[in-house]
Design an enzyme around this catalytic site. Structure first.
Site, PDB file in Angstrom:
ATOM      1  N   ASP A 201       0.829  -1.204   0.000  1.00 15.76           N
ATOM      2  CA  ASP A 201       0.000   0.000   0.000  1.00 15.76           C
ATOM      3  C   ASP A 201       0.869   1.263   0.000  1.00 15.76           C
ATOM      4  O   ASP A 201       1.862   1.354   0.721  1.00 15.76           O
ATOM      5  CB  ASP A 201      -0.860  -0.034   1.281  1.00 15.76           C
ATOM      6  CG  ASP A 201      -1.951   1.014   1.300  1.00 15.76           C
ATOM      7  OD1 ASP A 201      -2.712   1.071   0.324  1.00 15.76           O
ATOM      8  OD2 ASP A 201      -2.031   1.770   2.274  1.00 15.76           O
ATOM      9  N   GLU A 243       1.685  -0.392  -5.047  1.00 11.32           N
ATOM     10  CA  GLU A 243       0.735   0.668  -5.402  1.00 11.32           C
ATOM     11  C   GLU A 243       1.502   1.979  -5.366  1.00 11.32           C
ATOM     12  O   GLU A 243       1.903   2.449  -4.306  1.00 11.32           O
ATOM     13  CB  GLU A 243      -0.421   0.738  -4.401  1.00 11.32           C
ATOM     14  CG  GLU A 243      -1.441   1.796  -4.801  1.00 11.32           C
ATOM     15  CD  GLU A 243      -2.116   2.499  -3.632  1.00 11.32           C
ATOM     16  OE1 GLU A 243      -3.165   3.109  -3.866  1.00 11.32           O
ATOM     17  OE2 GLU A 243      -1.604   2.471  -2.503  1.00 11.32           O
TER      18      GLU A 243
HETATM   19  C1  GLC Z   1      -4.233   3.140  -0.549  1.00 11.99           C
HETATM   20  C2  GLC Z   1      -5.473   2.284  -0.612  1.00 11.99           C
HETATM   21  C3  GLC Z   1      -6.648   3.082  -0.111  1.00 11.99           C
HETATM   22  C4  GLC Z   1      -6.382   3.529   1.318  1.00 11.99           C
HETATM   23  C5  GLC Z   1      -5.041   4.265   1.409  1.00 11.99           C
HETATM   24  C6  GLC Z   1      -4.624   4.443   2.842  1.00 11.99           C
HETATM   25  O1  GLC Z   1      -4.288   4.227  -1.408  1.00 11.99           O
HETATM   26  O2  GLC Z   1      -5.671   1.814  -1.916  1.00 11.99           O
HETATM   27  O3  GLC Z   1      -7.836   2.352  -0.183  1.00 11.99           O
HETATM   28  O4  GLC Z   1      -7.388   4.380   1.760  1.00 11.99           O
HETATM   29  O5  GLC Z   1      -4.005   3.561   0.766  1.00 11.99           O
HETATM   30  O6  GLC Z   1      -4.176   3.212   3.373  1.00 11.99           O
END
Ligand code: GLC
Ligand code: CA
Length: 563
Positions: A201, A243
């Protein structure tokens, strides 16, 4: 060796437990429910499941606010149920990836609680503090309109703490070696329980935490190498999927020049330009982002997706392009979010058009990398705009026309089931589409089956062939196999010619994989093709049943009769 790179020819399916299937009638999906549907996923053609956060959590951000990294939220089951699940997946050859949320914890995490209670305890330095409110506290908000600051005062701590995301998600201090050690321990723990890797994440923020220097931090890329090295010592085939919504030219630093950091990244630039192409018919920006996505170290791999669990983020498109996407796919204010995105599901965005859905999926499945599908999109589920923020596209899976879509017998499902309109569960559900050979679900199954046989997409090299502007024609080559994928983004029928870049010596016909027709080459070696409005066609030289001997067809391989 390339066959060991399992993630290069995977089909990943992402789901959150709470909205998949409820086994005990409390309204919340759980591991026992998911266990019951693994065969459904296998039948669909899924080879890896990405589980969204399932740890104990106050769940104020869908579990991305973790209060215990080593546990399972009791609403979903126990650690025992988790291992039953990974074991059931292993039996079926399905891999499990899980979310790894290390940028921040929940304010309820014992580390943060301890840090609040005692300024001198070791956990204080697990987080990032300031005595005075930093001047830039209003900048860099991730959730504008909902979040007001990145520094929040805490009276117990008598200090401000830093939080890139919501105020209940304090950022961990990666500059502290003890924090790094804890992170590795978490990775080791879950690998031991049978998973094959992690979706990491918020990586740019994770590695931006440079102690108190949050303004202009030096990204801690070295940590990504540590993480990777550590995981592979523990489990050789473990992978990380990052991500990171960043421009393509920065991505190689996440993979590492020599491929020694994270193996996979979501390709956000391709995702945004793909939606622009669908909105406008113009494929030029998509081609450009594809070109910018090449030349990776061999170990590296893109992950491609249409929609994910967040808003469709189009912030990086130039103004005109962003406007086009908003006005085509999310014109109303209630459809938009955080000044940058659209909080809708794919099918309603495409006006429920089967032709557009097929085109979008066909494009995504033939992008250079590994496809990631979001639960419910395989049956064309819709959204519920009456729910707040991103919840709109997180409604329960629609299994059947039974009460609550067969998701739960409980009167109060975790989020309301969509029960009216064209995407209501009586019209859109798995049971109905299973029984209908012409359904979207059946179509996806066939496409995934074919996609997995076309190993050149995930493993091979691609070339974008020269054609007309509304056409995207991509060729892939890998170990003697060559395929061609063509898409017509316009709503007119288009005739065009493509010339394959083919160095193989034998003459193999270009076989259309949808119709099994062979297309002969013209005298100049090019192929004349026709695509219907919004049409797509997949081809392989020699067809899917082409015989490969020593990396190429044998001299006496009979050539299929041209129809
Ligand atoms: C990432 C996730 C999202 C979440 C954020 C904070 O962007 O995809 O859903 O709110 O991280 O953890
Ligand atoms: Ca339950």
């Amino acid at each position: 060796m390339s066959a060991d790179r399992w993630y290069k020819n995977a089909v990943i399916y992402s789901l959150s437990l709470d909205s998949f299937l409820d086994s005990n009638g409390d309204g919340i999906g759980d591991f026992a429910g998911l266990l019951d549907r693994i065969d459904y996923l296998q039948g669909l053609g899924v080879t890896a499941i990405w589980l969204m956060p399932f740890h104990p959590s106050p769940r104020r951000d869908h579990g991305y606010d973790v209060s215990d990294y080593y546990g399972v939220d009791p609403r979903y089951g126990t650690l025992g149920d988790f291992v039953e699940f990974t074991q059931a997946c292993r039996q079926r050859g399905i891999r499990v990836l899980m979310d790894l949320v290390l940028n921040h914890t929940s304010t309820e995490h014992p580390w943060f609680q301890a840090a609040l209670a005692d300024r001198n305890c070791k956990y204080r330095d697990f987080f990032i503090w300031a005595d005075k409110r930093p001047e830039d506290a209003d900048e860099g908000l991730i959730f504008p309109g909902v979040q007001e600051t990145t520094w929040t005062w805490n009276r117990h701590a008598q200090a401000y703490y830093f939080h890139r995301f919501y105020d209940f998600q304090p950022d961990l201090n990666l500059a502290n070696p003890q924090v790094q050690a804890e992170m590795l321990k978490i990775v080791g723990f879950w690998l031991e329980l049978g998973i094959s890797g992690f979706r990491v994440d918020a990586v740019p923020f994770l590695i931006a935490a440079d102690g108190i220097n949050v303004k202009d931090p030096e990204p801690a890329f070295e940590f990504l190498r540590h993480l990777r090295e550590f995981a592979q010592w523990r489990k050789g085939d473990a992978v990380f999927l990052a991500e990171a919504n960043i421009p393509p030219e920065d991505c190689v630093r996440y993979f590492g020049e020599t491929g020694d950091r994270l193996q996979m990244m979501f390709n956000f630039p391709v995702n945004q330009t793909l939606f622009y192409a669908l909105a406008s018919g113009d494929t030029a920006p998509l081609r450009e982002k594809l070109q910018a996505s090449r030349d990776l170290p061999p170990i590296a791999q893109w992950a491609h997706f249409l929609r994910n669990h967040d808003e469709l983020d189009i912030a990086r498109l130039p103004d005109e392009q962003r406007k086009a996407v908003f006005s085509t796919f999310g014109p109303d204010e209630e459809m938009q979010l955080y000044d940058r995105g659209i909080r809708r599901r794919l099918a309603p965005m495409l006006g429920g058009s089967r032709a557009k859905l097929e085109l979008a999926y066909s494009l995504m499945l033939t992008m250079p990398g590994t496809p990631v599908i979001r639960y419910g999109d395989e049956i064309g589920m819709g959204e519920d705009l009456s729910l707040p923020e991103r919840e709109a596209a997180r409604t329960p899976m629609q299994w059947s026309a039974e009460v609550n879509a067969g998701f739960t017998p409980c009167d109060e499902p975790v989020r309301p089931v969509i029960d009216h309109g064209p995407y209501g569960y009586r019209k859109v559900n798995v049971a109905m589409q299973r029984a209908d050979d012409g359904s979207f679900l059946r179509w996806i199954e066939r496409m995934l089956r074919m996609r997995k046989e076309l190993t050149e997409i995930g493993h091979g090299e691609f070339t974008i062939l020269d054609t007309k502007s509304h056409i995207l024609a991509m060729q892939y080559t890998y170990e003697g196999r060559t395929s061609l994928f063509t898409h017509n983004l316009s709503d007119r029928k288009v005739e065009f010619a493509v010339k394959l870049d083919d160095k193989s010596e034998s003459v193999r016909p270009l076989v259309c994989l949808q119709t099994n027709r062979s297309i002969p080459a013209s005298d100049d070696g090019s192929h004349d093709l026709v695509l219907e409005p919004l049409g797509y066609r997949w081809f392989r030289l020699g067809g899917l049943e082409d015989m490969i001997v020593n990396g190429g067809p044998a001299a006496d391989t009979p050539v299929r009769v041209v129809q």
